[in-house]
Design a protein around this motif. Structure first.
Motif: not given
Length: 257
Positions: A178-186
């Motif tokens: 998820e860190v790689k997606t940069k989606n802060q909420h996830e």
């Protein structure tokens, strides 16, 4: 008269006098002293962590004062009295310790904890949910630990520590993805899952995560204070130093037992 009873009656008498004569005590409500009770609880916790039994004694006294204060306020509106508080506690302790006051047999402390939770369920006729006894306002780390303990009390738990550690590794992988997606909420959600699984693993290792984290907090503070003092001896501020210089002081602090 039992000296313990005599001391308690003296405390009640003082509480009555304060409530009737002291301007500050007369003004207080159950709601107004709530935050003070929380503060006193943390002060007791600090004393316990320091191993200062004299302070523990004093802080227990402060908490006892709050208990009689709440009961005195409630008695003024005929809501409940200190006697009812104590009687209710005595009844609960007897009911939840059938291995002492009944004919129930237990093998170990885990049996006692499971009986305790099951009896709590019966007290409300089975209408109370397993997790409803965990206070909403409890700090999240402690809340996670208690949630897991309560789930275990009704048989919902892992069987082996190794299984829990595999779950920790699984949650870490999901967090990294998820860190790689940069989606802060996830990212935040997955980080919460990592923490929850680590707390679970700590429980299986008989580690209280709150105590463990506080030990690390204290260790960090001690080392940081050492580093800060060394910097001050050079007539500088930490913000004036390069990272490698601070690392040297930090490593010095680590070498001090």
């Amino acid at each position: 008269m039992d000296p313990r009873a005599e001391s308690f009656l003296k405390l009640l008498k003082i509480m009555d006098e304060l409530r009737e004569q002291c301007p500050w005590d007369k003004k207080q409500t159950i709601e107004s002293i709530r935050h003070l009770t929380i503060e006193e609880t943390f002060e007791l916790s600090d004393a316990i962590l320091k191993g200062d039994l004299n302070d523990v004694k004093k802080e227990l006294g402060d908490l006892l004062l709050h208990i009689v204060f709440y009961a005195r306020i409630a008695s003024e509106t005929q809501t409940f009295t200190i006697k009812e508080v104590i009687d209710s506690l005595c009844d609960k302790l007897i009911y939840r310790h059938p291995h002492i006051y009944g004919d129930v047999k237990v093998q170990n402390e885990e049996d006692v904890k499971q009986n305790w939770e099951q009896l709590k369920q019966k007290e409300k006729g089975g209408n109370k949910t397993v997790l409803s006894g965990v206070p909403n306002s409890m700090p999240a780390l402690l809340k996670a630990y208690r949630i897991q303990e309560k789930a275990r009390s009704v048989g919902f738990d892992w069987e082996q520590p190794e299984q829990v550690y595999e779950k920790v590794k699984e949650e870490l992988q999901e967090f990294e993805a998820e860190v790689k997606t940069k989606n802060q909420h996830e990212i935040e959600k997955e980080f919460g899952d990592v923490l929850f699984s680590l707390i679970n693993y700590a429980r299986f290792l008989n580690i209280n995560p709150e105590d463990a984290l506080e030990l690390t907090n204290k260790k960090f503070i001690q080392r940081f204070n050492y580093m800060e003092q060394k910097v001050k001896e050079q007539n500088k501020q930490i913000s004036d130093c390069k990272l490698d210089e601070l690392d040297n002081y930090w490593n010095e602090a680590k070498s001090i037992k």
